[in-house]
Write an enzyme that holds these catalytic residues in place. Structure first.
Site, PDB file in Angstrom:
ATOM      1  N   ARG A  41      -8.750  10.422   2.976  1.00 38.20           N
ATOM      2  CA  ARG A  41      -8.012  11.175   4.003  1.00 38.20           C
ATOM      3  C   ARG A  41      -7.358  12.430   3.442  1.00 38.20           C
ATOM      4  NH1 ARG A  41      -4.072   6.389   5.436  1.00 38.20           N
ATOM      5  NH2 ARG A  41      -4.140   6.404   3.162  1.00 38.20           N
ATOM      6  N   CYS A  45      -4.912  12.810  -4.828  1.00 39.20           N
ATOM      7  CA  CYS A  45      -5.376  11.418  -4.767  1.00 39.20           C
ATOM      8  C   CYS A  45      -6.823  11.380  -4.265  1.00 39.20           C
ATOM      9  CB  CYS A  45      -4.472  10.619  -3.832  1.00 39.20           C
ATOM     10  SG  CYS A  45      -4.932   8.872  -3.705  1.00 39.20           S
ATOM     11  N   HIS A 102       0.702  11.799  -1.642  1.00 40.50           N
ATOM     12  CA  HIS A 102       0.720  11.659  -0.182  1.00 40.50           C
ATOM     13  C   HIS A 102       1.383  10.343   0.204  1.00 40.50           C
ATOM     14  CE1 HIS A 102      -2.648   8.652   0.348  1.00 40.50           C
ATOM     15  NE2 HIS A 102      -2.891   9.037  -0.882  1.00 40.50           N
ATOM     16  N   CYS A 109       0.052   6.007   0.411  1.00 43.22           N
ATOM     17  CA  CYS A 109      -0.948   6.007  -0.660  1.00 43.22           C
ATOM     18  C   CYS A 109      -1.292   4.562  -1.051  1.00 43.22           C
ATOM     19  CB  CYS A 109      -0.419   6.769  -1.872  1.00 43.22           C
ATOM     20  SG  CYS A 109      -1.597   6.821  -3.236  1.00 43.22           S
ATOM     21  N   ASP A 167      -8.024   9.356  -2.264  1.00 40.75           N
ATOM     22  CA  ASP A 167      -8.030   8.882  -0.868  1.00 40.75           C
ATOM     23  C   ASP A 167      -8.889   9.789   0.022  1.00 40.75           C
ATOM     24  OD1 ASP A 167      -7.128   8.463   1.898  1.00 40.75           O
ATOM     25  OD2 ASP A 167      -5.509   7.283   1.017  1.00 40.75           O
TER      26      ASP A 167
HETATM   27 CO    CO Z   1      -3.475   7.831  -2.409  1.00 41.42          CO
END
Ligand code: CO
Length: 196
Positions: free
Chosen positions: A46, A42, A98, A101, A44
């Site tokens: 993080r 992803c 994850h 999400c 993201d």
């Molecule tokens: Co995500």
């Protein structure tokens, strides 16, 4: 947010550290890549996959998009997949989602808009087809985190059926497709044991 100057300064420090440990580090790095893994994750912020897995530049060939969606009609992903399998001869593909999400939660709560909504269509389909299973869970958090797992499982299934993969297998290329989830609450990666 850090000032961007600090990010550039960090880079200078990192280069010095690398060169102190091995003066030939960048010379070696520039000689080419032969990563063992294609990692699909992803976007993201993080989810810096190298950090979570203590892997170094050169070890992971990486494709990231919102909610790590595997789409058979995504030209970006298909180029990455073809190059990874046919040119880099990568044998392990890891689809890694994850918990917590944002993309998956946007589907769950019906909040995605415009391009993001369009992009997340396969996740909407997964959400609809697993609605009865998800309804049995007791909290929304359990439901959207399970949906993140199901999104990985369905992605692995779609990927396994893909002509690029099927062709490689027919030609005797050993290919293993893994479905993993990063538990963002603990930092640990769990193997969902879906084998494509
Ligand atoms: Co995500």
């Amino acid at each position: 947010m850090r000032p961007y100057e600090e990010i550039l300064e960090n880079n200078r420090q990192w280069v010095e550290e690398k060169l102190t440990a091995d003066p030939e580090y960048f010379k070696k790095l520039s000689q080419g890549q032969s990563p063992g893994y294609l990692f699909v994750g992803c976007s993201d912020s993080r989810m810096p996959l190298n950090t979570f897995t203590k892997t170094n530049p050169g070890e992971l060939f990486i494709h990231r998009n919102i909610a790590n969606v595997i789409r058979e009609n995504d030209p970006n992903f298909l180029a990455v997949l073809q190059y990874a399998v046919e040119s880099l001869k990568i044998s392990h593909i890891i689809v890694c989602g994850h918990y917590d999400c944002g993309g998956v939660k946007a589907v769950f709560y019906g909040q995605a808009k415009g391009h993001v909504k369009k992009w997340l269509r396969p996740v909407y389909r997964t959400f609809r087809s697993y609605a009865p299973e998800l309804a049995k869970l007791s909290t929304d958090k359990q439901r959207y985190d399970r949906l993140a797992e199901l999104n990985v499982i369905e992605g692995v299934k779609r990927l396994s059926r893909h002509p690029i993969i099927q062709k490689a297998i027919k030609q005797g290329h050993p290919l293993h497709i893994h479905g993993w989830i990063i538990n963002i609450y603990t930092g640990r990666i769990q193997d969902l044991k879906v084998f494509g």
